[in-house]
Each structure stands twice: as structure tokens, then as C-alpha cells.
Design an enzyme around this catalytic site. Structure first.
Site, PDB file in Angstrom:
ATOM      1  N   PHE A  79      -0.770  16.269   3.984  1.00 26.50           N
ATOM      2  CA  PHE A  79      -1.223  15.523   2.815  1.00 26.50           C
ATOM      3  C   PHE A  79      -0.089  15.420   1.801  1.00 26.50           C
ATOM      4  CE2 PHE A  79      -3.702  14.544  -0.951  1.00 26.50           C
ATOM      5  CZ  PHE A  79      -4.550  13.579  -0.439  1.00 26.50           C
ATOM      6  N   ASP A  85      -2.966   5.633   6.930  1.00 24.55           N
ATOM      7  CA  ASP A  85      -3.373   6.875   7.591  1.00 24.55           C
ATOM      8  C   ASP A  85      -4.225   6.507   8.810  1.00 24.55           C
ATOM      9  OD1 ASP A  85      -3.939   9.541   8.084  1.00 24.55           O
ATOM     10  OD2 ASP A  85      -5.320   9.769   6.420  1.00 24.55           O
ATOM     11  N   ARG A 135       0.445  12.010  -9.380  1.00 20.05           N
ATOM     12  CA  ARG A 135       0.828  10.600  -9.209  1.00 20.05           C
ATOM     13  C   ARG A 135       2.168  10.296  -9.880  1.00 20.05           C
ATOM     14  NH1 ARG A 135      -3.408   7.593  -7.151  1.00 20.05           N
ATOM     15  NH2 ARG A 135      -5.458   8.093  -7.974  1.00 20.05           N
ATOM     16  N   ASP A 189      -1.954  10.766  -5.177  1.00 24.20           N
ATOM     17  CA  ASP A 189      -2.538  11.877  -5.935  1.00 24.20           C
ATOM     18  C   ASP A 189      -3.227  12.907  -5.055  1.00 24.20           C
ATOM     19  OD1 ASP A 189      -4.831  10.252  -5.191  1.00 24.20           O
ATOM     20  OD2 ASP A 189      -5.964  11.442  -6.629  1.00 24.20           O
ATOM     21  N   GLU A 200       0.841  -1.192   0.000  1.00 23.99           N
ATOM     22  CA  GLU A 200       0.000   0.000   0.000  1.00 23.99           C
ATOM     23  C   GLU A 200       0.885   1.253   0.000  1.00 23.99           C
ATOM     24  OE1 GLU A 200      -2.429   1.551  -0.742  1.00 23.99           O
ATOM     25  OE2 GLU A 200      -3.975   1.681   0.792  1.00 23.99           O
ATOM     26  N   ASP A 201       0.361   2.317  -0.553  1.00 22.05           N
ATOM     27  CA  ASP A 201       1.131   3.564  -0.597  1.00 22.05           C
ATOM     28  C   ASP A 201       1.279   4.199   0.773  1.00 22.05           C
ATOM     29  OD1 ASP A 201      -1.569   4.204  -0.390  1.00 22.05           O
ATOM     30  OD2 ASP A 201      -1.629   5.496  -2.162  1.00 22.05           O
TER      31      ASP A 201
HETATM   32  P1  5GP Z   1      -6.814   5.239   5.664  1.00 20.13           P
HETATM   33  O1  5GP Z   1      -7.965   4.332   5.464  1.00 20.13           O
HETATM   34  O2  5GP Z   1      -5.612   4.590   6.297  1.00 20.13           O
HETATM   35  O3  5GP Z   1      -7.218   6.494   6.409  1.00 20.13           O
HETATM   36  O4  5GP Z   1      -6.429   5.795   4.261  1.00 20.13           O
HETATM   37  C1  5GP Z   1      -5.667   5.127   3.358  1.00 20.13           C
HETATM   38  C2  5GP Z   1      -5.823   5.738   2.005  1.00 20.13           C
HETATM   39  O5  5GP Z   1      -6.082   7.136   2.074  1.00 20.13           O
HETATM   40  C3  5GP Z   1      -4.538   5.612   1.216  1.00 20.13           C
HETATM   41  O6  5GP Z   1      -4.525   4.444   0.477  1.00 20.13           O
HETATM   42  C4  5GP Z   1      -4.582   6.826   0.343  1.00 20.13           C
HETATM   43  O7  5GP Z   1      -5.297   6.533  -0.820  1.00 20.13           O
HETATM   44  C5  5GP Z   1      -5.351   7.838   1.132  1.00 20.13           C
HETATM   45  N1  5GP Z   1      -4.469   8.794   1.817  1.00 20.13           N
HETATM   46  C6  5GP Z   1      -4.246   8.901   3.153  1.00 20.13           C
HETATM   47  N2  5GP Z   1      -3.368   9.882   3.419  1.00 20.13           N
HETATM   48  C7  5GP Z   1      -3.025  10.406   2.225  1.00 20.13           C
HETATM   49  C8  5GP Z   1      -2.117  11.445   1.826  1.00 20.13           C
HETATM   50  O8  5GP Z   1      -1.443  12.109   2.617  1.00 20.13           O
HETATM   51  N3  5GP Z   1      -2.021  11.655   0.489  1.00 20.13           N
HETATM   52  C9  5GP Z   1      -2.730  10.969  -0.446  1.00 20.13           C
HETATM   53  N4  5GP Z   1      -2.551  11.284  -1.718  1.00 20.13           N
HETATM   54  N5  5GP Z   1      -3.584   9.983  -0.100  1.00 20.13           N
HETATM   55  C10 5GP Z   1      -3.720   9.707   1.215  1.00 20.13           C
END
Ligand code: 5GP
Length: 174
Positions: free
Chosen positions: A151, A102, A164, A158, A98-99
Site C-alpha cells: 500500500f 490496482d 497526500r 492517502d 489516475e494515481d
Molecule cells: P482499483 O479499482 O484499481 O482496485 O483501485 C483504484 C483505486 O484504489 C485508486 O484510485 C486508489 O484510490 C486506490 N488504491 C489502490 N491501491 C492503492 C494504494 O496502494 N495506495 C492508495 N493510497 N490507494 C490505492
């Protein structure tokens, strides 16, 4: 007109170095095994492509797509799977790639989903970890960098489908 300003967080060189380190660790941990690597679309596609080319054990790949963010930068908190994997993972060693982690809600949803299919092992590799923002107690097994709140874009990540393609990672300011 693009009113967003951005500040570099990790350069292409720093990213490449860290990806190699992660790949070395994963190759050692899974020595003698075959790995199924599951990338989370869209954000992880660049990291995953780099990572698997540095891993020295045989890998098969598949993809899932989950959505939690809308068009902006705040999570809706509701996770939806929009594309399931196509591979049987029963009794296999699985690595989710995963990227960014959060709140952890997306990953928790996916892990619960995959665990029901009885893999032999299931580990998580994330390139970025915003540990302080976690809403569910959740730790990745492999982490590229831990970052503060903010962010980030680039290297697959993105903002409204922009940035991206950037080889560097930036934190954006609106
Ligand atoms: P979570 O469910 O852990 O809150 O969110 C995960 C997803 O939120 C990641 O796969 C990503 O797509 C998006 N996300 C969370 N933080 C960021 C950020 O700082 N930048 C971007 N571009 N996407 C984020």
C-alpha cells in the site's frame, strides 16, 4: 498516535523525472491535437497538475470522482461514481489521469462510462501500476512506474486522508 512505519519508494526527484518523460511522450503522441484531460479525484490531483504543466499541447481539464476503497486499505470491490465530468467529450481526444491502477475495477467502470459518450479516442495514464493485482484484464497506455503489491502513499495518495501532501511516494507497513 501514528503506529504506521513507511519506507521510501520514489523520491520527489525520481517522480519529477518520470512525469517529464510521460509528458514528452504524450505531447508527441497528440501533436496537433487538443486534449481533454480527466483527472480522478482525489488521488490524481497532484500528478495531473504536474503532468499538464509539462505537456506542450493545449489541454482542457475536468474531474470525476469514484470511490471503491473504504476507510482502510482494502478495496470493497464495488465502484461508485460520486462526481461526473462536466464537459462534453463526444468526438474529443480524452486522456484519463489516475494515481494508481490496482485491481482495475475503478478504471474499467470509468472507461465503460465514458465510452458511452463516444469520444474520438480514450487513453489512460496512471502514475503507478500494481499489475499483479489486476482482477480485470486491463492495460494503461502510459504508466509511470510498475510496482509490486503493497500500500503506497504520498504524491496525492492517502491512507485515511493522511500523507497526500508528501512529495515522495512511500510504501506503508502497519
Ligand atoms: P482499483 O479499482 O484499481 O482496485 O483501485 C483504484 C483505486 O484504489 C485508486 O484510485 C486508489 O484510490 C486506490 N488504491 C489502490 N491501491 C492503492 C494504494 O496502494 N495506495 C492508495 N493510497 N490507494 C490505492
Amino acid at each position: 498516535m501514528d503506529k504506521i512505519s513507511k519506507e521510501i519508494l520514489f523520491s520527489k526527484d525520481a517522480i519529477q523525472k518520470r512525469v517529464r518523460e510521460l509528458a514528452d511522450q504524450i505531447s508527441k503522441d497528440y501533436e496537433g491535437k487538443e486534449l481533454i484531460v480527466i483527472g480522478i479525484l482525489k488521488g490524481a490531483f497532484i500528478f495531473m497538475a504536474d503532468l499538464i504543466r509539462e505537456i506542450s499541447i493545449p489541454c482542457r481539464v475536468d474531474f470525476a470522482r469514484l470511490a471503491s476503497y473504504g476507510a482502510g486499505s482494502e478495496s470493497s470491490g464495488k465502484v461508485v461514481m460520486t462526481k461526473d465530468i462536466e464537459t462534453s467529450i463526444k468526438d474529443k481526444d480524452i486522456l484519463i489521469v489516475e494515481d494508481i491502477l490496482d485491481t482495475g475495477l475503478t478504471m474499467q467502470y470509468l472507461v465503460d462510462w465514458l465510452e458511452e459518450r463516444n469520444p474520438r479516442s480514450l487513453k489512460i495514464c496512471v502514475f503507478l501500476d500494481k499489475r499483479k493485482r489486476r482482477k480485470v484484464s486491463f492495460e494503461a497506455d502510459y504508466v509511470g512506474f510498475t510496482i509490486e503489491d503493497g500500500f503506497v502513499v504520498g504524491y496525492g495518495l492517502d491512507f485515511n486522508e493522511k500523507y497526500r501532501f508528501s512529495p515522495d511516494i512511500y510504501v506503508i507497513k502497519q
